[in-house]
Write an enzyme that holds these catalytic residues in place. Structure first.
Site, PDB file in Angstrom:
ATOM      1  N   CYS A 125      10.066   7.789  24.576  1.00 34.69           N
ATOM      2  CA  CYS A 125       9.014   6.819  24.891  1.00 34.69           C
ATOM      3  C   CYS A 125       8.013   6.660  23.751  1.00 34.69           C
ATOM      4  CB  CYS A 125       8.274   7.243  26.158  1.00 34.69           C
ATOM      5  SG  CYS A 125       9.289   7.170  27.654  1.00 34.69           S
ATOM      6  N   ARG A 137       5.172  -1.082  27.811  1.00 36.12           N
ATOM      7  CA  ARG A 137       6.278  -0.446  28.538  1.00 36.12           C
ATOM      8  C   ARG A 137       5.829   0.852  29.196  1.00 36.12           C
ATOM      9  NH1 ARG A 137      11.302   2.706  25.698  1.00 36.12           N
ATOM     10  NH2 ARG A 137      12.497   3.158  27.580  1.00 36.12           N
TER      11      ARG A 137
END
Length: 324
Positions: free
Chosen positions: A213, A259
């Protein structure tokens, strides 16, 4: 005389086939096994899922410029009638083969391939495609063909897996930055959120911003998307292209922050299973959509601003009030 003339293109076409089939066969022997291994290994991971897309796009762009594979003296009006793109094949470009530079690049590429294939170093094995292809073009057709194919060949850079030392050096700071921004944004809009390093606490949930991530691989793949967009748009303004090029990485980072925030909100409102399930994959699509929309929006704004500026200068010149 008509029958002899009609057979000339076929003879030339046969000559081109005889010229290129050994080259294509050699490239297939080298790189089809590499692509097969990538398809059954690295490309199946989320971080390198863009690899086959890069390859397909490069092959398509090469196919579009296939007219450049025909020597200048063999090209005629019949190629234009077939719809082949001759924009990059200007007859004024130098078309003489460059054997010294070409063989240097080809030997370098083959050495990189041999080392990478034998020692399982994908950085060398996959990266060798670029000097090998450029070397073949310079040996056979010269600088004109190399210039015609410069973008699809260099676009293959985005197929190359990032080296481990670079991943390790950049992942930590990116994770920290994403965590800080996500926490501040969510806190500003009223969510009960706190952070300790790269661990984000929101409500009853504790989430860690993992290496995947951090957005490093997303930045890499989104940079490819941005460069492809610039190549397809072909803006004449160097300033406009420069601004768009400089904005690619910041847009990719911003899209990755969106995101991460989206995943945090899904986990907070729908539970941990929702955040780690299908929504996690959906967030990846949102990442690319957001980045592309940002880039298109910025391009549109730049287009309006530059058109307005040009129009103002033209009006000033017509009215006699332009700059002295």
């Amino acid at each position: 005389m008509n029958s002899a003339t009609s057979t000339l293109p076929s003879k030339r076409g046969l000559g081109q086939i005889n010229t290129w089939w050994p080259v294509l066969l050699g490239l297939a022997v080298l790189y089809l096994p590499t692509w097969w291994d990538l398809a059954h290994g690295l490309w199946s991971s989320e971080e390198q899922a863009h690899g086959p897309i890069i390859l397909i796009v490069s092959l398509y762009l090469i196919w579009q410029q296939r007219a450049a594979l025909i020597p200048l003296e063999s090209r005629g009006s019949n190629l234009e009638s077939r719809g082949l793109n001759l924009d990059s094949c200007d007859s004024n470009l130098e078309s003489a083969p460059k054997p010294i530079l070409g063989w240097s690049l080809l030997v370098l590429g083959l050495l990189l391939y041999a080392l990478g294939r034998s020692q399982e170093i994908l950085l060398f094995e996959v990266g060798s495609q670029i000097p090998v292809l450029l070397g073949v073009l310079l040996i056979t057709l010269g600088g004109a063909a190399a210039r015609a194919f410069w973008f699809p060949i260099l676009f293959l850079v985005f197929m190359i897996p990032l080296p481990g030392f670079l991943v390790d050096a950049l992942t930590g700071p990116l994770k920290q930055f994403v965590s800080v921004v996500a926490e501040n944004v969510l806190y500003a809009v009223g969510y009960p959120v706190g952070r300790s390093g790269v661990i984000i606490n929101i409500g009853p949930y504790q989430l860690m911003v993992a290496d995947a991530c951090s957005g490093l691989h997303s930045i890499f793949s989104l940079s490819a998307l941005g460069l492809l967009y610039l190549h397809l748009m072909r803006h004449a303004s160097l300033l406009r292209n420069g601004i768009l090029l400089a904005s690619i990485v910041p847009i990719a980072i911003a899209a990755n922050v969106i995101r991460v925030i989206l995943l945090i909100l899904i986990t907070y409102h729908l539970g941990d299973e929702a955040g780690q399930g299908f929504a996690h994959q959906l967030a990846g699509l949102v990442l690319f959509m957001a980045a592309l929309l940002f880039l298109i929006g910025l391009d549109g704004v730049l287009g309006l601003v530059m058109k307005t500026g040009t129009r103002g200068k033209d009006q000033g010149a017509r009215s006699g009030h332009g700059p002295v």
